[in-house]
Design an enzyme around this catalytic site. Structure first.
Site, PDB file in Angstrom:
ATOM      1  N   HIS A  73       0.830  -1.205   0.000  1.00  0.00           N
ATOM      2  CA  HIS A  73       0.000   0.000   0.000  1.00  0.00           C
ATOM      3  C   HIS A  73       0.862   1.252   0.000  1.00  0.00           C
ATOM      4  CE1 HIS A  73      -3.964  -1.871   0.676  1.00  0.00           C
ATOM      5  NE2 HIS A  73      -3.236  -2.830   1.210  1.00  0.00           N
ATOM      6  N   PRO A  74       0.594   2.173  -0.928  1.00  0.00           N
ATOM      7  CA  PRO A  74       1.343   3.427  -0.952  1.00  0.00           C
ATOM      8  C   PRO A  74       0.850   4.352   0.167  1.00  0.00           C
ATOM      9  CG  PRO A  74      -0.376   3.484  -2.607  1.00  0.00           C
ATOM     10  CD  PRO A  74      -0.403   2.100  -1.990  1.00  0.00           C
ATOM     11  N   GLU A  89      -8.976   4.658  -4.774  1.00  0.00           N
ATOM     12  CA  GLU A  89      -9.232   4.527  -3.339  1.00  0.00           C
ATOM     13  C   GLU A  89      -8.843   5.785  -2.569  1.00  0.00           C
ATOM     14  OE1 GLU A  89      -8.709  -0.327  -3.138  1.00  0.00           O
ATOM     15  OE2 GLU A  89      -7.075   0.942  -2.444  1.00  0.00           O
ATOM     16  N   PHE A 119       0.935   4.526   7.103  1.00  0.00           N
ATOM     17  CA  PHE A 119      -0.380   4.698   7.724  1.00  0.00           C
ATOM     18  C   PHE A 119      -1.387   4.053   6.791  1.00  0.00           C
ATOM     19  CE2 PHE A 119      -4.315   7.268   7.872  1.00  0.00           C
ATOM     20  CZ  PHE A 119      -4.719   6.914   9.148  1.00  0.00           C
ATOM     21  N   ILE A 121      -5.330   3.003   6.056  1.00  0.00           N
ATOM     22  CA  ILE A 121      -6.737   3.246   6.361  1.00  0.00           C
ATOM     23  C   ILE A 121      -7.534   2.896   5.116  1.00  0.00           C
ATOM     24  CG2 ILE A 121      -6.660   5.673   5.628  1.00  0.00           C
ATOM     25  CD1 ILE A 121      -8.568   6.265   8.039  1.00  0.00           C
ATOM     26  N   ALA A 123      -9.420   4.106   2.683  1.00  0.00           N
ATOM     27  CA  ALA A 123      -9.595   5.493   2.244  1.00  0.00           C
ATOM     28  C   ALA A 123     -10.834   5.694   1.383  1.00  0.00           C
ATOM     29  CB  ALA A 123      -8.349   5.940   1.484  1.00  0.00           C
TER      30      ALA A 123
END
Length: 169
Positions: A73-74, A89, A119, A121, A123
């Site tokens: 995940h970026p 997203e 981090f 989440i 999104a």
């Protein structure tokens, strides 16, 4: 359930060669343990069965498995170039002000320094401000608390991505 009641996208996923199915799953979540568990449970009669298998696999992931999943995940506000999934997203950050983008970058770096990973989440549907507020709130968590929040957020992301995979015609 008969194959006629299986949605076309799910039937297509069930019929994929193992390597192609693994690749599709790893595109949704880069945890090899998660993908292995979902592959082992094929074929799925209904999308809900796939989502339940995903949730069960997510619950069993070790800290190392979670780290592997998060590595795919970026950071929020910096989707991978040419990756329509992360751009879609994270669309809540697309129209964010330069000030908010700079604040998110700082918060992302502080979070990464504290926890050793991006981090994470779910999104989808969140504004840039909501994501900023979430990182501000979560940066005070213990590593154990944060690992379980990340597990929950990954589960949400995986469900959205699996739905896209199996609901396509």
């Amino acid at each position: 359930m008969t194959s006629t009641s299986t949605p076309p996208g799910l039937a297509r996923f069930n019929a994929l060669e193992e390597d192609a199915a693994r690749a599709a799953l790893l595109e949704a979540c880069s945890s090899t343990a998660w993908a292995r568990r979902l592959l082992a449970a094929r074929p799925y009669a209904a999308p809900e069965d796939l989502y339940a298998a995903s949730d069960a696999a997510m619950a069993e992931l070790t800290a190392e498995d979670l780290a592997e999943a998060m590595a795919g995940h970026p950071p929020i506000g910096r989707p991978k170039p040419g990756d329509p999934t992360s751009a879609r997203e994270q669309s809540g950050m697309a129209g964010a002000s330069d000030q908010l983008k700079a604040e998110m970058l700082e918060l992302n770096l502080a979070y990464q320094d504290k926890f050793g990973h991006v981090f994470l989440i779910c999104a989808t549907g969140r504004t840039g401000e909501q994501m900023r507020d979430a990182v501000k709130e979560r940066i005070g968590n213990s590593p154990e608390q944060e690992r379980e929040i990340v597990r929950t957020e990954l589960g949400k992301i995986n469900r959205i991505r699996l739905a896209r995979l199996v609901e396509e015609d």
